[in-house]
Design a protein around this motif. Structure first.
Motif, mmCIF file in Angstrom:
data_model
loop_
_atom_site.group_PDB
_atom_site.id
_atom_site.type_symbol
_atom_site.label_atom_id
_atom_site.label_comp_id
_atom_site.label_asym_id
_atom_site.label_seq_id
_atom_site.Cartn_x
_atom_site.Cartn_y
_atom_site.Cartn_z
ATOM 1 N N THR A 192 0.736 -1.175 0.066
ATOM 2 C CA THR A 192 0.025 -0.142 -0.090
ATOM 3 C C THR A 192 0.966 1.298 -0.054
ATOM 4 O O THR A 192 0.386 2.342 0.047
ATOM 5 C CB THR A 192 -0.799 0.077 1.197
ATOM 6 O OG1 THR A 192 -0.179 0.054 2.428
ATOM 7 C CG2 THR A 192 -1.761 -1.146 1.304
ATOM 8 N N VAL A 193 2.094 1.181 0.169
ATOM 9 C CA VAL A 193 2.946 2.250 0.189
ATOM 10 C C VAL A 193 3.483 2.497 -0.977
ATOM 11 O O VAL A 193 3.957 1.608 -1.711
ATOM 12 C CB VAL A 193 4.282 2.128 1.214
ATOM 13 C CG1 VAL A 193 5.375 3.086 1.154
ATOM 14 C CG2 VAL A 193 3.913 1.760 2.603
ATOM 15 N N PRO A 194 3.355 3.817 -1.509
ATOM 16 C CA PRO A 194 3.944 3.999 -2.948
ATOM 17 C C PRO A 194 5.361 3.762 -2.948
ATOM 18 O O PRO A 194 6.120 4.027 -2.085
ATOM 19 C CB PRO A 194 3.836 5.589 -3.055
ATOM 20 C CG PRO A 194 2.751 6.074 -1.877
ATOM 21 C CD PRO A 194 2.930 4.890 -1.012
ATOM 22 N N ALA A 195 5.634 3.366 -4.177
ATOM 23 C CA ALA A 195 7.344 2.756 -4.474
ATOM 24 C C ALA A 195 8.290 3.914 -4.018
ATOM 25 O O ALA A 195 9.297 3.559 -3.519
ATOM 26 C CB ALA A 195 7.411 2.415 -5.944
ATOM 27 N N HIS A 196 8.047 4.969 -4.484
ATOM 28 C CA HIS A 196 8.830 6.168 -4.135
ATOM 29 C C HIS A 196 8.997 6.171 -2.680
ATOM 30 O O HIS A 196 10.292 6.765 -1.992
ATOM 31 C CB HIS A 196 8.721 7.544 -4.768
ATOM 32 C CG HIS A 196 7.575 8.190 -4.309
ATOM 33 N ND1 HIS A 196 6.408 7.801 -4.600
ATOM 34 C CD2 HIS A 196 7.374 9.033 -3.388
ATOM 35 C CE1 HIS A 196 5.421 8.713 -3.907
ATOM 36 N NE2 HIS A 196 6.056 9.454 -2.967
ATOM 37 N N ALA A 197 8.245 6.099 -1.798
ATOM 38 C CA ALA A 197 8.243 6.201 -0.472
ATOM 39 C C ALA A 197 9.267 5.135 0.312
ATOM 40 O O ALA A 197 9.858 5.275 1.191
ATOM 41 C CB ALA A 197 7.023 6.366 0.193
ATOM 42 N N GLN A 198 9.125 3.857 -0.685
ATOM 43 C CA GLN A 198 9.982 2.632 -0.148
ATOM 44 C C GLN A 198 11.332 2.947 -0.042
ATOM 45 O O GLN A 198 12.128 2.441 0.726
ATOM 46 C CB GLN A 198 9.155 1.417 -0.771
ATOM 47 C CG GLN A 198 7.802 0.999 -0.280
ATOM 48 C CD GLN A 198 7.583 -0.100 -0.841
ATOM 49 O OE1 GLN A 198 8.490 -1.114 -1.504
ATOM 50 N NE2 GLN A 198 6.306 -0.454 -1.431
ATOM 51 N N ASP A 243 12.930 5.941 -0.269
ATOM 52 C CA ASP A 243 13.265 7.309 0.062
ATOM 53 C C ASP A 243 12.607 7.337 1.562
ATOM 54 O O ASP A 243 11.675 7.935 1.649
ATOM 55 C CB ASP A 243 12.965 8.324 -0.976
ATOM 56 C CG ASP A 243 13.394 9.730 -0.434
ATOM 57 O OD1 ASP A 243 14.353 9.678 0.571
ATOM 58 O OD2 ASP A 243 12.970 10.754 -0.930
ATOM 59 N N PRO A 244 13.593 7.092 2.571
ATOM 60 C CA PRO A 244 12.989 7.193 3.947
ATOM 61 C C PRO A 244 12.711 8.562 4.453
ATOM 62 O O PRO A 244 11.632 8.885 5.194
ATOM 63 C CB PRO A 244 14.241 6.866 4.793
ATOM 64 C CG PRO A 244 15.332 6.745 3.910
ATOM 65 C CD PRO A 244 14.841 6.828 2.744
ATOM 66 N N THR A 245 13.028 9.761 3.781
ATOM 67 C CA THR A 245 12.675 11.154 3.949
ATOM 68 C C THR A 245 11.370 11.431 3.365
ATOM 69 O O THR A 245 10.736 12.580 3.319
ATOM 70 C CB THR A 245 13.755 12.193 3.746
ATOM 71 O OG1 THR A 245 14.036 11.947 2.169
ATOM 72 C CG2 THR A 245 15.185 11.871 4.519
ATOM 73 N N ALA A 246 10.776 10.728 2.363
ATOM 74 C CA ALA A 246 9.744 10.901 1.470
ATOM 75 C C ALA A 246 8.378 10.982 2.225
ATOM 76 O O ALA A 246 7.684 12.045 2.013
ATOM 77 C CB ALA A 246 9.402 9.826 0.311
ATOM 78 N N ALA A 247 8.375 10.269 3.455
ATOM 79 C CA ALA A 247 7.163 10.244 4.370
ATOM 80 C C ALA A 247 7.272 11.769 5.372
ATOM 81 O O ALA A 247 6.073 11.907 5.810
ATOM 82 C CB ALA A 247 7.053 9.082 5.197
ATOM 83 N N ALA A 248 8.481 12.192 5.386
ATOM 84 C CA ALA A 248 8.440 13.156 6.304
ATOM 85 C C ALA A 248 7.905 14.642 5.813
ATOM 86 O O ALA A 248 7.536 14.649 4.904
ATOM 87 C CB ALA A 248 9.951 13.410 6.669
#
Length: 108
Positions: free
Chosen positions: A95-101, A103-108
Motif C-alpha cells: 500500500t506504500v507508494p514505491a518512491h516512499a519505500q 526514500d526514507p525522507t519521503a514520508a516526512a
C-alpha cells in the motif's frame, strides 16, 4: 605397590568410549532442537520487530501493545507469529507508494 593397588590404578591406555546411554541421547536431541529453535527465532526476529514498528506508528501505541496485536492475530488464525508479521509487512508495503519505500525522507 601391592597387587590390589596395581589393579585399581588407571592405565595410560584409554578404553573405547561406551555408547551413550538413552538419557544422554534424549538430552542431546532436546539440546539440538532447542538450538534449532533459537537460531530460527534469531533469524525471524527482525521481521517481527519491523511489523511491531509499523503497528506502533499506525496505532500510536507502545511496543508491548503492538506485539500483543501480532500475537492475538497469530493465535486467532493459528498462523506462526513470524508468518503473521511477514504477511502484515507485505500488505503494508503493497500500500506504500514505491518512491516512499526507497526514500526514507519521503514520508516526512
Amino acid at each position: 605397590m601391592s597387587l590390589v593397588d596395581a589393579q585399581t590404578e588407571p592405565t595410560s591406555c584409554s578404553a573405547p568410549a561406551a555408547p551413550p546411554a538413552p538419557d544422554d541421547v534424549d538430552a542431546a536431541a532436546v539440546l539440538a532442537e532447542e538450538n534449532r529453535q533459537l537460531r530460527e527465532a534469531l533469524r525471524t526476529r527482525g521481521v517481527i520487530e519491523q511489523a511491531k514498528g509499523v503497528l506502533m506508528a499506525q496505532r500510536r501505541c507502545g511496543p508491548q501493545e503492538a506485539f500483543d496485536v501480532l500475537v492475538t492475530l497469530s493465535q486467532d488464525t493459528n498462523v506462526k507469529l513470524r508468518d503473521v508479521a511477514q504477511a502484515f509487512l507485505d500488505e503494508f508495503l503493497a500500500t506504500v507508494p514505491a518512491h516512499a519505500q526507497s526514500d526514507p525522507t519521503a514520508a516526512a
